[in-house]
Design a protein around this motif. Sequence first.
Motif, PDB file in Angstrom:
ATOM      1  N   ARG A 235       1.255 -17.818 -13.452  1.00  0.00           N
ATOM      2  CA  ARG A 235      -0.059 -18.131 -12.884  1.00  0.00           C
ATOM      3  C   ARG A 235      -0.520 -19.515 -13.345  1.00  0.00           C
ATOM      4  NH1 ARG A 235      -4.374 -13.182 -12.813  1.00  0.00           N
ATOM      5  NH2 ARG A 235      -5.158 -13.521 -10.692  1.00  0.00           N
ATOM      6  N   GLU A 236      -0.193 -19.857 -14.582  1.00  0.00           N
ATOM      7  CA  GLU A 236      -0.563 -21.182 -15.083  1.00  0.00           C
ATOM      8  C   GLU A 236       0.280 -22.271 -14.435  1.00  0.00           C
ATOM      9  OE1 GLU A 236      -0.392 -21.346 -19.302  1.00  0.00           O
ATOM     10  OE2 GLU A 236      -2.010 -19.882 -19.605  1.00  0.00           O
ATOM     11  N   ARG A 237       1.547 -21.969 -14.172  1.00  0.00           N
ATOM     12  CA  ARG A 237       2.430 -22.968 -13.552  1.00  0.00           C
ATOM     13  C   ARG A 237       2.129 -23.162 -12.071  1.00  0.00           C
ATOM     14  NH1 ARG A 237       6.134 -20.351 -16.932  1.00  0.00           N
ATOM     15  NH2 ARG A 237       6.969 -19.070 -15.248  1.00  0.00           N
ATOM     16  N   TYR A 238       1.571 -22.134 -11.439  1.00  0.00           N
ATOM     17  CA  TYR A 238       1.262 -22.216 -10.004  1.00  0.00           C
ATOM     18  C   TYR A 238      -0.231 -21.926  -9.793  1.00  0.00           C
ATOM     19  CZ  TYR A 238       6.343 -21.875  -9.497  1.00  0.00           C
ATOM     20  OH  TYR A 238       7.699 -22.085  -9.583  1.00  0.00           O
ATOM     21  N   PRO A 239      -1.108 -22.819 -10.242  1.00  0.00           N
ATOM     22  CA  PRO A 239      -2.549 -22.549 -10.171  1.00  0.00           C
ATOM     23  C   PRO A 239      -3.083 -22.446  -8.746  1.00  0.00           C
ATOM     24  CG  PRO A 239      -2.145 -24.837 -10.788  1.00  0.00           C
ATOM     25  CD  PRO A 239      -0.816 -24.144 -10.829  1.00  0.00           C
ATOM     26  N   GLY A 240      -2.349 -22.979  -7.783  1.00  0.00           N
ATOM     27  CA  GLY A 240      -2.816 -22.935  -6.404  1.00  0.00           C
ATOM     28  C   GLY A 240      -2.519 -21.636  -5.687  1.00  0.00           C
TER      29      GLY A 240
END
Length: 300
Positions: A235-240
């Motif tokens: 979730r942090e790596r793909y915030p979008g």
Amino acid sequence: MEHSGPGWVVVGVDGSDSSRHALEWSAREARSRGAGLWIVTALEIADPQDPFAGPVAPADVEESPQFREGQALLDYAERWVGRLYPELEVRSRLVLRSPAEALLEAAEEPGAAVVVVGSRGRGTLASAFAGSVGVELAAHSPVPVVVLPKRHEVAAGTRERVVVGIDGSSASENAVEFAFAEAARRGTELVAVCAWQPITAFALTMGPLPAEVFDEDPVAESARQTLEEAIAAPRERYPGVLVNVRTVRSHPAAALLETATPTDLIVVGSRGRGGFTGLLLGSVSQSVLHGAHGPVAVVR
């Protein structure tokens, strides 16, 4: 095999309706990835002198009707893709071995990003890329395997999502990472599902049970924690990526099949934390492969 873009989408074809659906899906996938499309068919020719000896490759195999049929299929598939997606780089290969071996060989080539196959083959050419081939591929492929349903189904008015099953296993972790990357690339919602079942479903045959066994809250909470821990780092790596989190009181396969529409991509690990190592695939992934009405990606 080299490609200037991000690798190759490999697809197995045999002329069946299912493989035509897989070819169409793979061409769209390759275009969206900026990848090349690699079309593979397989050819097994039985030894006419010894039908129990298995497939052989006679010296004049290129003159056989089966070889010409296989080559004609590849030529047609290349032309068909070229008309729809002229910008795609398309290559093809006819392999003299079983369908699973042919696609596993392609999956191990540098640049292979994903392997796609239909769930039901025709049964006449190359032993068909049938359901058992998808299971064998999913169990052994070094890259994710996408299996398309035997019929192309649609869900009118619904938008494509990525639905991923989570159970805390290492294969599930890889599936979550793949699912986040796919949702980000597709610009769509990710639905993260963790299913749980009451302990009493497994313990009723053990005799009298303490009262706390019937308390389902701790089991539900454990499932929620498993899900949250699994998606925290991605979730942090793909915030979008918009994430829809669901813990469901159900069998894991039923939870995924009931959540997904034919438009969605279901992502599962090849074997969950309760799987037996001697099996090709875990029971959940096999059940999802057999029951899904849309594409299923199996990740090791």
